[in-house]
Write an enzyme that holds these catalytic residues in place. Structure first.
Site, PDB file in Angstrom:
ATOM      1  N   SER A 143      -4.807  -1.295   8.777  1.00  0.00           N
ATOM      2  CA  SER A 143      -4.198  -2.497   9.356  1.00  0.00           C
ATOM      3  C   SER A 143      -3.627  -2.151  10.725  1.00  0.00           C
ATOM      4  O   SER A 143      -3.247  -0.991  10.966  1.00  0.00           O
ATOM      5  CB  SER A 143      -3.057  -2.975   8.451  1.00  0.00           C
ATOM      6  OG  SER A 143      -2.296  -3.980   9.105  1.00  0.00           O
ATOM      7  N   TYR A 156       4.056  -1.032   3.392  1.00  0.00           N
ATOM      8  CA  TYR A 156       2.704  -1.465   3.780  1.00  0.00           C
ATOM      9  C   TYR A 156       2.256  -0.688   5.020  1.00  0.00           C
ATOM     10  O   TYR A 156       1.162  -0.130   5.049  1.00  0.00           O
ATOM     11  CB  TYR A 156       2.722  -2.969   4.045  1.00  0.00           C
ATOM     12  CG  TYR A 156       1.389  -3.554   4.460  1.00  0.00           C
ATOM     13  CD1 TYR A 156       0.373  -3.765   3.538  1.00  0.00           C
ATOM     14  CD2 TYR A 156       1.144  -3.913   5.800  1.00  0.00           C
ATOM     15  CE1 TYR A 156      -0.848  -4.317   3.914  1.00  0.00           C
ATOM     16  CE2 TYR A 156      -0.064  -4.465   6.188  1.00  0.00           C
ATOM     17  CZ  TYR A 156      -1.063  -4.660   5.241  1.00  0.00           C
ATOM     18  OH  TYR A 156      -2.268  -5.205   5.624  1.00  0.00           O
TER      19      TYR A 156
HETATM   20  N1  NAD Z   1      -5.672 -10.688   6.675  1.00  0.00           N
HETATM   21  C1  NAD Z   1      -5.053  -9.905   7.552  1.00  0.00           C
HETATM   22  O1  NAD Z   1      -4.469 -10.370   8.544  1.00  0.00           O
HETATM   23  C2  NAD Z   1      -5.076  -8.426   7.355  1.00  0.00           C
HETATM   24  C3  NAD Z   1      -4.671  -7.614   8.432  1.00  0.00           C
HETATM   25  C4  NAD Z   1      -4.702  -6.247   8.275  1.00  0.00           C
HETATM   26  C5  NAD Z   1      -5.138  -5.684   7.091  1.00  0.00           C
HETATM   27  N2  NAD Z   1      -5.498  -6.493   6.058  1.00  0.00           N
HETATM   28  C6  NAD Z   1      -5.965  -5.861   4.831  1.00  0.00           C
HETATM   29  O2  NAD Z   1      -7.225  -6.394   4.506  1.00  0.00           O
HETATM   30  C7  NAD Z   1      -7.411  -6.313   3.093  1.00  0.00           C
HETATM   31  C8  NAD Z   1      -7.842  -7.656   2.563  1.00  0.00           C
HETATM   32  O3  NAD Z   1      -6.820  -8.587   2.820  1.00  0.00           O
HETATM   33  P1  NAD Z   1      -7.077 -10.156   2.875  1.00  0.00           P
HETATM   34  O4  NAD Z   1      -6.258 -10.675   3.972  1.00  0.00           O
HETATM   35  O5  NAD Z   1      -8.512 -10.442   2.816  1.00  0.00           O
HETATM   36  O6  NAD Z   1      -6.335 -10.607   1.523  1.00  0.00           O
HETATM   37  P2  NAD Z   1      -6.797 -11.547   0.302  1.00  0.00           P
HETATM   38  O7  NAD Z   1      -5.584 -11.638  -0.558  1.00  0.00           O
HETATM   39  O8  NAD Z   1      -7.397 -12.806   0.805  1.00  0.00           O
HETATM   40  O9  NAD Z   1      -7.894 -10.678  -0.436  1.00  0.00           O
HETATM   41  C9  NAD Z   1      -7.539  -9.474  -1.081  1.00  0.00           C
HETATM   42  C10 NAD Z   1      -8.366  -9.303  -2.334  1.00  0.00           C
HETATM   43  O10 NAD Z   1      -7.989  -8.039  -2.927  1.00  0.00           O
HETATM   44  C11 NAD Z   1      -7.882  -8.239  -4.331  1.00  0.00           C
HETATM   45  N3  NAD Z   1      -6.974  -7.249  -4.912  1.00  0.00           N
HETATM   46  C12 NAD Z   1      -5.631  -7.204  -4.807  1.00  0.00           C
HETATM   47  N4  NAD Z   1      -5.136  -6.189  -5.535  1.00  0.00           N
HETATM   48  C13 NAD Z   1      -6.216  -5.567  -6.110  1.00  0.00           C
HETATM   49  C14 NAD Z   1      -6.353  -4.470  -6.987  1.00  0.00           C
HETATM   50  N5  NAD Z   1      -5.279  -3.804  -7.437  1.00  0.00           N
HETATM   51  N6  NAD Z   1      -7.594  -4.104  -7.353  1.00  0.00           N
HETATM   52  C15 NAD Z   1      -8.682  -4.787  -6.914  1.00  0.00           C
HETATM   53  N7  NAD Z   1      -8.606  -5.856  -6.106  1.00  0.00           N
HETATM   54  C16 NAD Z   1      -7.382  -6.246  -5.713  1.00  0.00           C
HETATM   55  C17 NAD Z   1      -7.339  -9.657  -4.491  1.00  0.00           C
HETATM   56  O11 NAD Z   1      -7.594 -10.178  -5.790  1.00  0.00           O
HETATM   57  C18 NAD Z   1      -8.093 -10.383  -3.381  1.00  0.00           C
HETATM   58  O12 NAD Z   1      -9.309 -10.926  -3.849  1.00  0.00           O
HETATM   59  C19 NAD Z   1      -6.104  -5.783   2.513  1.00  0.00           C
HETATM   60  O13 NAD Z   1      -6.202  -4.382   2.352  1.00  0.00           O
HETATM   61  C20 NAD Z   1      -5.114  -6.108   3.613  1.00  0.00           C
HETATM   62  O14 NAD Z   1      -3.990  -5.269   3.590  1.00  0.00           O
HETATM   63  C21 NAD Z   1      -5.474  -7.849   6.162  1.00  0.00           C
END
Ligand code: NAD
Length: 250
Positions: A143, A156
């Site tokens: 991230s 985080y």
């Molecule tokens: N969206 C952003 O702005 C952003 C920015 C930086 C990093 N991220 C990272 O990107 C990744 C995806 O985030 P997103 O925004 O798509 O979120 P999201 O919540 O839309 O999707 C995350 C998915 O991960 C699954 N998940 C959660 N815990 C889990 C577990 N223990 N085992 C298996 N699956 C699990 C959830 O069920 C969900 O389907 C994460 O690692 C998040 O930290 C997101």
């Protein structure tokens, strides 16, 4: 001929957001995709999307914090599709906010467990299969918070910075086994997970501070992750690539 034709890709957290975008991107480049998520309904929806566009795909339930579940996910990938060529270790979350002096220990542990330990467990078992298969390519979702503190989310940020370190370790420890490992560091990406953390209209205000004037879309990250797993990126190893449209000041 597409760059990932004949390749098998595993994507975690692929039932939503960036993981779903990644699954679609891997499939668009020709890969067969194993869609893993703790939310099996979401994973199955992603599989239906992939199959509707002619991509071979299957769903598997996995909690990345549970080692037995991770082992079962990788075994299901290999038994269903014969091998594991590429992995996008993306499952994670950024729930809640606390100042450090008020932070419950359980909050710290939950965040580190899902974001850092979950990535470690996936890596631990993926490299075994990739080594046996003559190599592989890995992308881990870190991230922008690994570089710039996310207010109230110290565990985080720490976990995501830990992913950058793990990524570099895999790159140096397993390069001779033909394994490449890189990390993507997304800026603010419009996903269900992010929407749940913001009030209505708040994200649109933040988007004004992104140089390109918009939030990222899951495809903006997913397509980079899939590209990093192609031969075009064959000499990129151990890197942490910020993908944020030019920087977020908010
Ligand atoms: N969206 C952003 O702005 C952003 C920015 C930086 C990093 N991220 C990272 O990107 C990744 C995806 O985030 P997103 O925004 O798509 O979120 P999201 O919540 O839309 O999707 C995350 C998915 O991960 C699954 N998940 C959660 N815990 C889990 C577990 N223990 N085992 C298996 N699956 C699990 C959830 O069920 C969900 O389907 C994460 O690692 C998040 O930290 C997101």
């Amino acid at each position: 001929m597409s760059p990932l034709d004949g390749q098998v890709a595993l994507v975690t957290g692929a039932g939503s957001g960036i993981g779903r975008g990644g699954a679609v991107a891997f499939g668009a480049l020709g890969a067969t995709v194993m869609v893993a998520d703790i939310n099996l309904d979401g994973a199955q929806e992603t599989v239906e999307m992939l199959q509707a566009s002619g991509v071979e795909a299957a769903a598997v339930h996995c909690d990345v914090t549970d080692e037995a579940s991770v082992v079962a996910m990788i075994e299901a990938t290999v038994s269903t599709f014969g091998k594991l060529d590429a992995a996008f270790n993306n499952a994670g979350n950024a729930l809640g906010q606390y100042a450090i002096h008020e932070m419950p220990l359980d909050y710290w542990k939950q965040s580190v467990e899902v974001n850092l330990t979950g990535t470690f467990l996936c890596l631990k078992h993926e490299v075994v299969h990739m080594t046996a298969n003559g190599g592989g390519r890995i992308v881990n979702t870190s991230s922008g918070a690994a570089k710039v503190p996310a207010p109230g989310r110290a565990p985080y940020s720490a976990a995501k910075r830990g992913i950058v370190a793990l990524t570099a370790h895999i790159a140096s420890d397993y390069a001779k086994q033909g394994i490449r490992s890189n990390a993507v560091l997304p800026g603010l990406i419009d996903t269900p997970g992010v929407r749940a953390n913001y009030e209505d209209g708040q994200l649109e205000k933040i988007a004004q501070y992104v140089p390109g004037g918009r939030l990222g879309e899951p495809a903006d990250i997913g397509e980079v992750a899939a590209w990093l797993c192609t031969d075009a990126a064959r000499f990129i190893n151990g890197q942490a690539l910020v993908v944020d449209g030019g920087g977020i000041l908010a």
